[in-house]
Structures are given as C-alpha cells and as structure tokens.
Design a protein around this motif. Structure first.
Motif, PDB file in Angstrom:
ATOM      1  N   VAL A   1      -2.098   4.022   5.820  1.00 37.46           N
ATOM      2  CA  VAL A   1      -2.858   3.398   4.450  1.00 37.46           C
ATOM      3  C   VAL A   1      -3.065   1.930   4.839  1.00 37.46           C
ATOM      4  O   VAL A   1      -2.591   1.499   5.371  1.00 37.46           O
ATOM      5  CB  VAL A   1      -1.772   3.625   3.451  1.00 37.46           C
ATOM      6  N   ARG A   2      -4.221   1.883   4.196  1.00 34.75           N
ATOM      7  CA  ARG A   2      -5.059   0.325   4.470  1.00 34.75           C
ATOM      8  C   ARG A   2      -5.151  -0.477   3.023  1.00 34.75           C
ATOM      9  O   ARG A   2      -5.060  -0.027   2.239  1.00 34.75           O
ATOM     10  CB  ARG A   2      -6.506   0.530   4.887  1.00 34.75           C
TER      11      ARG A   2
ATOM     12  N   GLU B   1      -3.293  -2.158   8.149  1.00 36.36           N
ATOM     13  CA  GLU B   1      -2.854  -0.977   7.846  1.00 36.36           C
ATOM     14  C   GLU B   1      -1.373  -0.787   7.825  1.00 36.36           C
ATOM     15  O   GLU B   1      -0.623  -1.635   8.381  1.00 36.36           O
ATOM     16  CB  GLU B   1      -3.512   0.140   8.833  1.00 36.36           C
TER      17      GLU B   1
ATOM     18  N   PRO C   1       0.801  -1.197   0.110  1.00 38.01           N
ATOM     19  CA  PRO C   1       0.125  -0.172  -0.057  1.00 38.01           C
ATOM     20  C   PRO C   1       0.777   1.215  -0.026  1.00 38.01           C
ATOM     21  O   PRO C   1       0.332   2.203  -0.391  1.00 38.01           O
ATOM     22  CB  PRO C   1      -0.869  -0.168   1.267  1.00 38.01           C
ATOM     23  N   ILE C   2       2.048   1.128   0.678  1.00 39.60           N
ATOM     24  CA  ILE C   2       2.903   2.524   0.699  1.00 39.60           C
ATOM     25  C   ILE C   2       3.568   2.800  -0.824  1.00 39.60           C
ATOM     26  O   ILE C   2       4.457   3.805  -0.890  1.00 39.60           O
ATOM     27  CB  ILE C   2       3.860   2.407   1.724  1.00 39.60           C
TER      28      ILE C   2
END
Length: 277
Positions: A259-260, A266, A54-55
């Motif tokens: 961020v999920r 998360e 997610p990152i």
C-alpha cells in the motif's frame, strides 16, 4: 541511456532477491545501549513520518474479521509507530482498541513513555517474549512491524505457524517497498536526519548523545542495518508462500501486497486470519 537502463534492470532483479546478510541489532553480543539508541531513532522516525498509517484499514478489517479489539505486537523494539497505528485504528471506528508491546529484548523505559502518551491504551509485557513461541496467556491479533525481515524463511514460517496453531489472526508489515531508491535514502538523507533529530528524541538519554556524536556507533550501525533490512525484506509473493507453508491445510485467508502513502513511500504487508471467522 542504454547503460542507465541496464543498471536499472540489474537493480530491479536484485530487489526481487532476498539476501540473508547480518544486522548488528540481531547479534547477542551487540551492546544493549547502542541497540536501544537505534530503536529510539527508528521509533521517532516511524512515528513522525506516519509510516504505517496506510495499513490501518487492512489491520482494522483483520481485527473485525477476528472479533478482536486487542493487538499483540511482537518484536516491538522501542515501539516505533505504535502510537500512530493506535490513532489510525481509532479513526477506523475502533475506539476501544488497545495494543500490548512485546519483544525478546524488552525496552520498558521506552514503552512506559509510549504508555503514558497513549493514556494507557498501549501496554507492555515486561518479560522477554519469543515471537516463535508466544505464551498462550498473551492473546490478541498478532502484529509485527519493521521486524519480519529479521527471520530466515524457516523461522518466518514458524512465526506464522505459531499464530495458526493458536487460531489467532496475524499480520506482518514492513515500512518499505524494497526499491533501490530506499537504499539510496538510507545511505544519504536519513543519516543526516538522524544527526539533526537525536537531541529531540524522548525520553532523553545521555548515552544516546554519546554514541551518536562522540562515538558514532548508533548512526553507523543504523546505516548498515537500514540497508541490510531492505535487502532482507520479503516480497509479497514470498510472504504469501510463507503463509501457505505455515498453513498447509488452507485453514487461513492470506492476503499480501503493498500500500502506498499519498506522498510516495510504500508498506509491504501480509495478513491472515482463520476462514471460519
């Protein structure tokens, strides 16, 4: 119902605190073979759960902002998730990106395996690297995955300040959101998973089997360190405060938050880069 709500509120307050408890892997006397086994397990889990996917957009933006194609990973441990991050960055239209792994306790055996899997896009520095005083010749956007919680506030600010003094971008990422249910998973589900997957972790290690099944130091210490890691994590607000402490003149753009994943978990993060870039 009132009692349940009361306990839930207490847990919520607890999760906002940062408890400076000890982790086994931080101790200089801790057996290197057990530390390596723990890091191998974390590498396997972080990679196969795609913890840091997610990152990728955040990190890709930071790399573009700083005109970088090179990530210098500090406190890399066994390199957990690095292959996945590389693939995610490549999918973000950064096909030439490369990553260099560094750590105060280098793990060349694990890193060589990762390097081969990545066809050379992931390399490593064989000498010990102190994240608080990174040698000038080691250039690149500095990233810390799953390790920033090891640093007390003064040392965390020092790590960020060292990046600011070098005028390089920096990002810290923790694969959790600091929730009570993550502690519950660390105490119940994840130990069972560790026992099941250990024979499949590569490169193969007899010592890893020995200290998992016959003398279960690896799973027991992993349980303790996993719970403590969540309790030691910084919240986004605390991360922003450390960034501003490291950059009192306000020369950097700092961004923090969570961020999920699409399936729930998360990632907590802080990224920073010079405003003139």
């Amino acid at each position: 119902m009132v009692a349940v709500a009361s306990y839930s509120q207490r847990f919520a307050v607890l999760m906002k605190l940062r408890l400076q408890l000890f982790e086994f892997e931080d101790q200089p006397w801790f057996p290197a073979v057990v530390r390596a086994g723990m890091m191998d397990y974390l590498r396997f889990m972080i990679t196969h759960l795609h913890t840091y996917r997610p990152i990728a957009p955040l990190l890709a933006e930071a790399l573009r902002r700083t005109n970088q194609q090179h990530v210098l990973e500090l406190c890399a441990g066994a390199g957990g998730g690095t292959e996945d991050v590389l693939q995610a960055l490549q999918a973000e239209n950064l096909p030439k990106v490369r990553i260099t792994l560094t750590d105060l306790y280098p793990q060349p055996a694990a890193w060589q395996h990762i390097g081969k899997q990545s066809n050379g896009a992931i390399g490593f520095e064989p000498a010990p690297v102190n994240a608080l005083q990174v040698p000038a010749q080691l250039a690149g956007f500095r990233a810390v995955f799953s390790a920033f919680h090891h640093f007390r506030p003064a040392l965390g600010a020092q790590l960020l300040r060292n990046a600011v003094q070098a005028q390089t971008g920096v990002g810290v990422f923790e694969g959790a959101g600091k929730h009570w249910w993550e502690i519950l998973l660390a105490l119940t589900v994840l130990p069972v998973a560790q026992l099941l997957i250990t024979p499949f972790i590569r490169p193969f290690s007899v010592s890893r089997l020995l200290f998992t099944y016959l003398i279960p130091l690896i799973p027991l210490c992993t349980i303790w360190d996993g719970v403590v890691s969540i309790l030691r994590m910084y919240t986004p607000k605390q991360l922003l405060a450390l960034g501003r402490q490291a950059d009192p003149e306000g020369r950097y753009h700092w961004q923090a938050g969570k961020v999920r994943h699409a399936w729930g978990p998360e990632v907590t993060y802080l990224v920073g880069w010079p405003k003139n870039q």
